[in-house]
Structure formats: structure tokens, C-alpha cells
Design an enzyme around this catalytic site. Structure first.
Site, PDB file in Angstrom:
ATOM      1  N   PHE A  97       0.965  -1.371   0.026  1.00 36.16           N
ATOM      2  CA  PHE A  97      -0.109  -0.192  -0.054  1.00 36.16           C
ATOM      3  C   PHE A  97       0.754   1.126   0.055  1.00 36.16           C
ATOM      4  O   PHE A  97       1.924   1.137   0.179  1.00 36.16           O
ATOM      5  CB  PHE A  97      -0.936  -0.022   1.071  1.00 36.16           C
ATOM      6  CG  PHE A  97      -2.314   0.097   1.026  1.00 36.16           C
ATOM      7  CD1 PHE A  97      -3.047  -0.945   0.105  1.00 36.16           C
ATOM      8  CD2 PHE A  97      -3.103   1.205   1.469  1.00 36.16           C
ATOM      9  CE1 PHE A  97      -4.301  -0.881  -0.212  1.00 36.16           C
ATOM     10  CE2 PHE A  97      -4.446   1.194   1.301  1.00 36.16           C
ATOM     11  CZ  PHE A  97      -5.284   0.157   0.534  1.00 36.16           C
ATOM     12  N   GLN A 126      -7.809  14.893   4.117  1.00 38.65           N
ATOM     13  CA  GLN A 126      -7.428  13.833   3.167  1.00 38.65           C
ATOM     14  C   GLN A 126      -8.141  13.913   1.828  1.00 38.65           C
ATOM     15  O   GLN A 126      -9.420  13.247   1.988  1.00 38.65           O
ATOM     16  CB  GLN A 126      -6.976  12.613   3.649  1.00 38.65           C
ATOM     17  CG  GLN A 126      -6.438  11.495   2.680  1.00 38.65           C
ATOM     18  CD  GLN A 126      -5.702  10.334   3.306  1.00 38.65           C
ATOM     19  OE1 GLN A 126      -6.563   9.543   3.572  1.00 38.65           O
ATOM     20  NE2 GLN A 126      -4.336  10.389   3.311  1.00 38.65           N
ATOM     21  N   HIS A 156      -8.291  11.550  -1.086  1.00 45.10           N
ATOM     22  CA  HIS A 156      -8.027  10.370  -1.736  1.00 45.10           C
ATOM     23  C   HIS A 156      -7.605  10.413  -3.168  1.00 45.10           C
ATOM     24  O   HIS A 156      -8.654  11.037  -3.746  1.00 45.10           O
ATOM     25  CB  HIS A 156      -9.030   9.351  -1.411  1.00 45.10           C
ATOM     26  CG  HIS A 156      -8.516   7.951  -1.610  1.00 45.10           C
ATOM     27  ND1 HIS A 156      -8.013   7.283  -2.893  1.00 45.10           N
ATOM     28  CD2 HIS A 156      -8.295   6.779  -0.749  1.00 45.10           C
ATOM     29  CE1 HIS A 156      -7.699   5.941  -2.708  1.00 45.10           C
ATOM     30  NE2 HIS A 156      -7.826   5.957  -1.409  1.00 45.10           N
ATOM     31  N   LEU A 167     -15.294   5.909  -3.760  1.00 49.01           N
ATOM     32  CA  LEU A 167     -14.159   5.584  -3.502  1.00 49.01           C
ATOM     33  C   LEU A 167     -13.414   4.485  -4.376  1.00 49.01           C
ATOM     34  O   LEU A 167     -14.189   3.374  -4.574  1.00 49.01           O
ATOM     35  CB  LEU A 167     -13.667   4.945  -1.929  1.00 49.01           C
ATOM     36  CG  LEU A 167     -12.295   4.603  -1.717  1.00 49.01           C
ATOM     37  CD1 LEU A 167     -11.446   5.794  -1.694  1.00 49.01           C
ATOM     38  CD2 LEU A 167     -12.124   3.826  -0.240  1.00 49.01           C
ATOM     39  N   ARG A 204      -0.769   9.324  -0.256  1.00 48.21           N
ATOM     40  CA  ARG A 204      -1.847   9.705  -0.712  1.00 48.21           C
ATOM     41  C   ARG A 204      -1.774  11.395  -1.135  1.00 48.21           C
ATOM     42  O   ARG A 204      -2.432  11.871  -2.185  1.00 48.21           O
ATOM     43  CB  ARG A 204      -2.923   9.347   0.129  1.00 48.21           C
ATOM     44  CG  ARG A 204      -3.442   8.079   0.143  1.00 48.21           C
ATOM     45  CD  ARG A 204      -4.690   7.890   0.965  1.00 48.21           C
ATOM     46  NE  ARG A 204      -4.936   6.462   0.956  1.00 48.21           N
ATOM     47  CZ  ARG A 204      -6.030   5.877   1.675  1.00 48.21           C
ATOM     48  NH1 ARG A 204      -6.635   6.709   2.615  1.00 48.21           N
ATOM     49  NH2 ARG A 204      -6.159   4.539   1.611  1.00 48.21           N
ATOM     50  N   HIS A 208     -11.945  12.391   1.688  1.00 45.99           N
ATOM     51  CA  HIS A 208     -12.128  11.113   2.018  1.00 45.99           C
ATOM     52  C   HIS A 208     -11.790  10.983   3.527  1.00 45.99           C
ATOM     53  O   HIS A 208     -12.550  10.068   3.973  1.00 45.99           O
ATOM     54  CB  HIS A 208     -10.902  10.307   1.393  1.00 45.99           C
ATOM     55  CG  HIS A 208     -10.861   8.782   1.868  1.00 45.99           C
ATOM     56  ND1 HIS A 208     -11.922   7.905   1.477  1.00 45.99           N
ATOM     57  CD2 HIS A 208      -9.913   7.879   2.570  1.00 45.99           C
ATOM     58  CE1 HIS A 208     -11.417   6.577   2.109  1.00 45.99           C
ATOM     59  NE2 HIS A 208     -10.495   6.632   2.579  1.00 45.99           N
ATOM     60  N   ARG A 217      -2.728  11.060   6.188  1.00 40.33           N
ATOM     61  CA  ARG A 217      -2.651   9.503   6.675  1.00 40.33           C
ATOM     62  C   ARG A 217      -2.233   8.411   5.740  1.00 40.33           C
ATOM     63  O   ARG A 217      -2.576   8.587   4.320  1.00 40.33           O
ATOM     64  CB  ARG A 217      -3.893   9.035   7.254  1.00 40.33           C
ATOM     65  CG  ARG A 217      -4.562   7.691   7.530  1.00 40.33           C
ATOM     66  CD  ARG A 217      -5.807   7.578   8.129  1.00 40.33           C
ATOM     67  NE  ARG A 217      -6.897   7.449   6.885  1.00 40.33           N
ATOM     68  CZ  ARG A 217      -7.168   6.554   6.123  1.00 40.33           C
ATOM     69  NH1 ARG A 217      -6.455   5.620   6.245  1.00 40.33           N
ATOM     70  NH2 ARG A 217      -8.131   6.940   5.659  1.00 40.33           N
TER      71      ARG A 217
END
Lengths: 252, 598
Positions: free
Chosen positions: B120, B234, B236, B250, B309, B375, B410
Site C-alpha cells: 500500500f 485527506q 484520496h 472510493l 496519498r 475521504h 494518513r
């Protein structure tokens, strides 16, 4: 600019009854039925009640009946429906209506509490377990369930007012996910027979047809559970072997 | 005035991952718990989490451990994180994930039969335990089924909390209503744990559900608690951009974790051009190297699509601005050219269905069109790292509603682990506090005022339509406080917020109190305004770019601004923004970050 519109007929009312009201909604690309309901709610009538959360088919909140078919409103595109006549949107029929498109589904949560919880076998020395992806695959199908309760809604047994006696497809799927769990050692078979009355299911497969997660409810969950019940309680040869080895039955 | 009264040692508000884990822990400690949630049980936003839960189990790559996870989290947060929270989180998340297995969760497996982990963004090694792309559902259902068998937990579904009650400076109760009947509810309690999630509904393009209206942040703020880091929202990088109906929905980072690549309209794999100085030398520099990495070559570095991100979202934004966007204003995310059909359908089943059913796109054959979507908020209620205690006695917070762990940005997968680690700690903290403060008595005199405020929308004669006001607020925030910010835009937002505030005072509810979404929206709006103002004011003060906060008038990160967090406090009717110096990190951890772990 001529805007394309659709007509929606929505149930408005409660447990005591109600009526179908017709609304015009503007159409846009990729629009789903939930968009139409939201449009009515934001512009024509702020009191129109509907449940929703994710709007992506992942939470199972917005189940209802669209043109008589049990569907998720967020996953039903308007361009898949005939738009030459009004689209009918109603609440699920098996549960009491609270208001408009919202039903009282609390019965399901009560049933869930009656299912004996997961009980794992002893872990390895490091406190964890090992099992293969093949073993995981079998129950992961059942664990995809988003609890929209559309399967409960179409179940003939539940529709015929046997809610007190029958757990319904959703909870037979949950029971299957526990019974076939690679680590679980609890025995729920007598409950599946006596309390959840799996015998009442006559395998019409309506539940499988409406499942938005495409879980093969009848073939993969209910029928194997029925077979386990039969071989435990009715099969004389199996019964003999079970007595001999008393295998896997922690209630004994 | 009629109301129902309930009494519990601890009230948990919100029943996503953090709320459920907190309730389980508080009940295990012997506290009686009331678990209050805005939707039905099991429908909270955790259900939408897709990619996985980050924990340094080291099942796939033995080089992983808590130190590497800590370092990745701090650097991903651009060093503005609370170091102690980042340390606790990295150390405890493996135990929390294994505990889920003990409670019945079925994660995907390695060949040896252990919990499988995937790559990730921002994580140096494959670290995310997952179940295809529906990890959140697995976690919420496991916690839900575990919680309903705890004797001490009473669940209140579809209830909204609108007021906190205090005795002196201490929390002593909560007031709200039950949606199904419209009746008022009064909870007597010693401690409240907020686990209400985020604020995404303040923006038009978002990946969040209707619940995400900043309720917890606003309730805490009104009760006198500090909010912190609210400028860090954030976006995304990969939300759907088309069709209109699903704009913002998403698309899991798992697509890139499984090898998905980003391309612009010229067919260029543009992320190679966007590696920030902090991460230079750590990512593949050629497509050839990225290809070897995907094939499992451990000497090859990660592809730049797996940058954090904030970096990827800004890169996509820049490509679109430069005229290299896709037909619907995004860029292309392509997994079809990288993985075979079977792998894609096995590892990304819900993405396959989502695109097939909602966009007529077969992701095993064609690229997806994606772009940034609001997000998550890194900021929130300022809490004690050990116990989750807010700055008001008796108030605790965990999960997205709390601040500190994620700093300025994050990492994907760190949210699900956050919920588990700090949900448990808040449960412990609140149960302990309730034990020590058993003599707190709730005063019912305040309840009449609460009820009058709650009913106000029904008494407006020519009031505003709450849905229209919400639409105006969302469009305004998208336009002025979105992914790229500057002083004059933020000033416009402050001015608009003042106007919207007077509109919100006049919002009107029709009909009666039974399951009335219009009334609920009226109540949500007040919270949305508070958090929108907090985001805007903090964004105005932070005159630099860092993580999720980008200022075109201050495009660089500044060493000066690296020294403090911004805290928002209520002073009368005014929202004050104040600087709080970052807690000093121990030297041993500082070395970890500077020198790496190998």
C-alpha cells in the site's frame, strides 16, 4: 433546454397504510434509483424517509422493491428500467413499515443474538492459527453478506408469518459461515434443526436470486447445512459412526 | 417535556470500528455501556474501508517490524504526528489484528496459512492484512458479532446525540433523539467516548456517507474540548469521476497495491516525475524496475504509484490542470495491463462490480477514470495518547474523530488499525475514569433548553430548505477550501461561512418527528458549519504546504511550521486558533526516522 425526466411512484405512509405519490425527476448520466429518491427528498418533500449510507452497494442499507423486484436502490441504474411508465419504489414487504421506504428490521438483530458465537480451537504456541486460502474461500463467500435483508424479504417461509420459527436465509448463511469456519469448534447443529428450523426451507432459491452480493445462499449454505442435520439426526449409519467416535461434538 | 432516561457508566457514540472496539473493551473492564449510533448496527463508515488494516506482522516480508511501521507513519504524516500515538499504534496493531482472528475474522492467507499482507502507499513492506477489497466489512461484522454477545452493552440504533451535559467541568450526560419515533433520549453517564468518524459531507465530492457531518468534533468543541490539525483533510487520489451519480465514490488504493498504474491522456506513466525530495532514491526510477518489483524481485524498489496519498492526489491534480486529464476530468488507473483477469477478480471483487454495474467499465479489460475525492480528516479532537482522553474531563475520543496519529497525512491502512488500537485504549481509559468518578450526578435542569433547541426547526415559519443550505455549503467548501488553497480563497470561505451561519439558524423542518430526514439534516448542518469553519481557520493560519494541506501562496514546507500543531478553542462565540508546540520525540525514535531501520 429540454431536460429528460422520469416519473417515480413512491410509497408514502406507515404501518397503518398509505398511498403512492408520483414525482417527476430529472435524469442524468449513470443515475441510480437512490439519486431519484434523494432528489425528491431535497426538493419536493424533505420528510421522505429512506435509509442509505455508502451509496456503493457495500453497506446494504437501501434495500427496497423497485417495480416489484427486491433491489438495492443505490445499485439500480435508471437506464436499466423501462422509463415509458412510472417506476414504482416501495419498502420491503416482509417487515413492518416505519415510514415511507423505511422498515422495522429489528427482528433480524434479535435473531443474530441467538446464534452461539464463534469459538476457536486452541491456537499454536505463538498464539495464532494457520489455515489455507481454500478453507478461507468457503466461508469468505458467506462473509460477503452486507445484511441488506433482501433475502429475508423474499423468503416464502418468513413472508408466511413464521418469523418466530425460522431464522431465514441471512442467518442460515451466518450459521454456515460459523459451522464451516476452519477454526470454529462450537456445535450449532441441534439449534439449526430445533431453534432455527432449517427444515422449513423448501429450496425455492428466491433468496439466491435477489442477493446483491451474489452469494449462492441455497446451494452453498443452506443445502450443506441441511445435509449435516440429516446425517446427524436421521441417517442411521452415520449415527452409528458418530456414537462410535463422538467426533467434533462438543455438546457431548 | 417527555424523554426516556438511560443510565450507563460509559456512553459510546458511533458504532464503526472504533466505537465497537471501545464498547467491547469498556464492557470487558466491567463498565456498563450504552452504544449509540446514527444508523443501523453494522452500517457505519468502517464498512466502506476496502484495502486493508496495517500491522507489522511480518508474514510476507520478514524485514517488517514496528519500527519500520512507526517510521513510515511519521514520514507519511510529514512529521507532524504525535510521536507517542504513532509508536503505540505501530507496536499494538499486530496484536489487535490477531485478536480479530480470535474473534472469527477470516483474512486472506499466505501459502503457509498465515494472514496475507499486501502493499500500500507509503508502507515500505507489504503490511496490510486484508480480505480481497472488503476488509472493512469483515472487521465491522467481526466486532459487531462479538459485541452483541457482551452482557454489558446496550445498543441504541438510529439515535442522534445533539447535546452534552456537564456538571462543573465534568461530562455527566448526553441528550438526543431516536429517529424511528422522534422521542427524546437522556443518557446519564460518567464518561463519553466519541467515535463518530469524519467530516466528508462538508465537501460536495466525497467518498463518505450521510453520517459524516462532523458530529463528534462539533459536540466536543461546544463542550470546550480542543480540536487540533483541522487543516489536514485527506483527498484520496482515486475516487470515481464518472458517471455523475458516483462522482467521488472510493476506488481502493488496493488497486495500486496490486500493481495498478496511473497514466495521463498522453499515455505517460506520470508518477515517476512526482517523487518528493523526502522519498528520493526509495522508489523505482524506471518502468522496467517497477515491473521487476511487481514480479516479486526484492532488490527492485516500489513503483511511484505507491507514494503517499497527499503526493499522488496533488500529482493527479497537476496533470489535469496541465491539460493531460482524461475525458471526464481525471486520469487513468490501469490494472488490466498489469494483472490477469483471475487475479483482478479475486483480489478486487467489489471494484470489479462497482465499475461494471455503475460505470459500464470492465476493469479487467480497460482502465478506470479516477480523480481526488474528500475521504478523511487527519485532525479532530485532541487526545491523550495513552487513554484517548480529550481536554474535557470525562470525554474520550478514538478513530477518525480524534487527532494526532496521522499528522499531516494518513497512510492507507492506518485507519483500520487506528480504530482497533485506540478504540481499545479509549475503552480502557473511559472505564477506568468512570470507576474513579462514580459519584457524578447529572442535572436535568439543562434538558428543557436542549429540547427547545432540537425542536427549533419545526417552529420556523419561512425558513430555509436544509438540503439547499447543505448544497451551498458543500459547493463553497469545494471551491475555496479544497485540495489546493490560498489566502484570498480562504477569506472568501470565511465570509461565506458567516452568511451560511445565519441561514442555518433559519433552517426549517416540515412534517412530524417520526423518521424525518429533513429535521435530521437541520441538526447535522450546525455540526457541518462548525467543522467547516475549523478547517478553514486552521488552513488560513498554516502558511506553508505540508501533507494534506496545500497552499499555492506558500508552496513549500517550512521548518518553522514543523514545530507546532494548530489547536482550535471556543472562546464565547468566537473560534480561536492557537499554536501548541509538538511534543518532543525521544532521541532513540528520532534516530529511527533519520537513519532508517536497516
Amino acid at each position: 433546454m429540454s431536460e429528460k425526466t422520469a416519473k417515480i411512484k413512491v410509497f408514502r405512509g406507515d404501518e397503518k397504510g398509505g398511498e403512492y405519490k408520483e414525482y417527476d425527476v430529472p435524469l442524468f448520466e449513470g443515475m441510480v434509483v437512490l439519486d431519484a429518491i434523494h432528489h425528491i427528498q431535497a426538493t419536493a418533500d424533505n420528510t421522505l424517509a429512506v435509509r442509505w449510507n455508502c451509496k456503493a452497494g457495500k453497506c446494504g442499507s437501501c434495500g427496497g422493491e423497485i417495480n416489484g423486484k427486491p433491489r438495492l436502490m443505490c445499485m439500480t441504474r435508471m437506464d436499466t428500467l423501462p422509463l415509458d411508465k412510472p417506476i414504482t419504489v416501495e419498502p420491503m414487504k416482509t417487515f413492518p413499515v416505519i415510514k415511507d421506504l423505511v422498515c422495522d428490521v429489528s427482528w433480524n438483530f434479535e435473531i443474530n443474538k441467538k446464534i452461539p458465537p464463534f469459538k476457536p480451537k486452541a491456537p499454536l504456541a505463538d498464539g495464532t492459527w494457520r489455515f489455507s486460502q481454500e478453507d478461507a474461500d468457503r466461508v469468505q463467500e458467506f462473509r460477503k453478506c452486507i445484511e441488506c435483508f433482501l433475502c429475508q424479504n423474499v423468503c416464502h417461509v418468513l413472508r408466511n408469518h413464521k418469523k418466530e420459527e425460522f431464522a431465514g436465509p441471512r442467518f442460515l448463511v451466518r450459521l454456515a459461515s460459523l459451522e464451516m469456519h476452519p477454526l470454529d469448534v462450537e456445535d450449532r447443529l441441534s439449534l439449526i434443526k430445533e431453534a432455527f428450523h432449517i427444515g422449513l426451507c423448501n429450496i425455492t432459491k428466491c433468496c439466491t436470486e435477489v442477493c446483491p452480493e451474489h452469494i449462492t445462499i441455497t446451494d452453498n449454505a443452506i443445502i450443506p447445512l441441511k445435509e449435516r442435520v440429516v446425517s446427524r439426526f436421521y441417517d442411521p449409519i452415520a449415527k452409528f459412526w458418530q456414537k462410535l467416535f463422538a467426533k467434533n461434538d462438543v455438546t457431548k | 417535556m417527555n424523554y426516556q432516561t438511560f443510565e450507563h457508566d460509559v456512553i459510546v457514540i458511533g458504532a464503526g470500528g472504533a466505537g465497537l472496539r471501545a464498547a467491547i473493551e469498556a464492557a470487558t473492564q466491567g463498565a456498563t455501556v450504552g452504544l449509540v449510533c446514527k444508523s443501523l448496527l453494522g452500517k457505519a463508515h468502517t464498512v466502506m474501508a476496502e484495502g486493508g488494516v496495517a500491522a507489522a506482522l511480518g508474514n510476507v516480508d520478514l524485514r517488517d517490524n514496528w519500527q519500520v511501521h512507526f517510521r513510515d507513519t511519521m514520514r507519511g504524516g510529514k512529521m507532524l504526528n504525535n510521536w507517542r500515538m504513532a509508536q503505540i499504534h505501530a507496536q499494538e496493531s499486530p496484536a489487535r489484528v490477531n485478536e480479530l482472528e480470535a474473534w472469527g475474522a477470516v483474512f486472506d492467507r499466505t501459502k503457509e496459512g498465515k494472514i496475507l499482507q499486501r502493499n500500500f502507499g507509503g508502507h515500505q513492506f507489504p503490511r496490510l492484512a486484508h480480505v480481497g477489497d472488503r476488509t472493512g466489512l469483515e472487521i465491522i461484522r467481526t466486532l459487531q458479532d462479538h459485541a452483541v454477545h457482551q452482557k454489558n452493552i446496550e445498543v441504541f440504533m438510529e439515535c442522534t446525540i445533539t447535546h452534552f451535559l456537564k456538571e462543573g467541568n465534568k461530562i455527566c450526560g448526553a441528550f438526543g433523539y431516536r429517529r424511528v419515533t422522534g422521542e427524546f433520549l437522556f443518557f446519564k453517564t460518567k464518561a463519553i467516548i466519541l467515535a463518530t468518524g469524519g467530516i466528508g459531507k462538508s465537501f460536495r465530492i466525497n467518498s463518505n456517507s450521510w453520517e459524516y457531518t462532523g458530529d463528534g468534533q462539533a459536540l466536543a468543541y461546544k463542550a470546550g474540548a480542543d480540536l487540533m490539525d483541522m487543516e489536514f483533510v485527506q483527498f484520496h487520489p482515486t475516487g470515481m469521476v464518472w458517471p455523475l451519480s458516483v462522482k467521488g465514490t472510493l476506488v481502493t488504493e488496493g488497486v495500486r497495491g496490486e500493481g495498478g498504474i496511473l497514466k495521463n491522456s498522453k499515455g505517460e506513466r506520470f508518477m515517476f516525475r512526482y517523487v518528493p525530495p523526502m522519498f528520493k532514491g526509495e522508489f523505482a526510477e524506471t518502468e522496467e524496475e517497477a515491473k521487476r518489483w511487481l514480479a516479486g524481485d526484492k532488490s527492485a524498489r516500489r513503483p511511484p504509484e505507491l507514494l503517499t496519498r497527499d503526493v499522488v492526489a496533488k500529482a493527479i491534480n497537476a496533470e489535469v490542470k496541465a491539460g493531460r486529464g482524461s475525458p471526464h476530468g481525471g486520469v487513468f488507473l490501469d490494472i488490466a495491463s498489469q494483472r490477469d483477469v483471475e487475479t483482478i477478480r479475486k483480489k478486487l471483487p467489489s471494484m470489479y462490480h462497482q465499475f461494471k454495474e455503475l460505470a459500464n467499465v470492465d476493469i479487467t479489460k480497460e482502465p478506470m477514470e479516477i480523480g481526488p475525492t474528500c475521504h478523511y480528516i487527519m485532525g479532530g479532537i485532541r487526545v491523550d495518547a495513552e487513554t484517548g482522553a480529550a481536554t474535557v474531563p470525562g470525554l474520550f475520543a478514538a478513530g477518525e474523530v480524534a487527532a494526532g496519529l496521522h499528522g499531516a497525512n494518513r497512510l492507507g491502512g492506518n485507519s483500520l488499525s487506528d480504530l482497533l488500537v485506540f478504540g481499545r485504549r479509549a475503552g480502557l481509559g473511559a472505564a477506568q475514569y468512570a470507576k474513579e468518578n462514580s459519584s457524578i450526578k447529572a442535572d436535568t435542569k439543562q434538558l428543557d433548553t436542549c429540547a427547545t433547541e432540537l425542536l427549533k426547526p419545526f417552529n420556523q415559519k419561512n425558513g430555509e430548505n436544509p438540503y439547499e443550505v447543505m448544497d451551498q455549503l458543500q459547493k463553497m467548501m469545494d471551491a475555496h477550501v479544497g485540495i489546493v488553497r490560498e489566502e484570498k480563497e480562504l477569506q472568501k470561505a470565511i465570509d461565506s461561512l458567516a452568511q451560511l451561519k445565519s441561514k442555518v439558524k433559519n433552517v426549517k423542518a416540515a412534517g412530524d418527528r417520526t423518521y424525518n430526514p429533513g429535521w435530521q439534516t437541520c441538526l447535522d448542518l450546525e455540526n457541518m458549519l462548525i467543522v467547516s469553519e475549523a478547517i478553514t481557520r486552521a488552513a488560513m493560519e498554516r502558511k506553508e504546504s505540508r501533507g494534506g494541506h496545500t497552499r499555492i501562496d506558500y508552496p513549500e514546507s517550512s521548518a518553522e511550521y514543523a514545530k507546532f500543531n494548530f489547536v482550535l478553542r471556543k472562546k464565547g462565540e468566537e473560534m480561536r486558533v492557537e499554536k501548541e508546540p509538538l511534543p518532543k520525540m525521544p532521541a532513540a525514535l528520532e534516530i529511527l526516522i533519520k537513519e532508517g531501520t536497516t
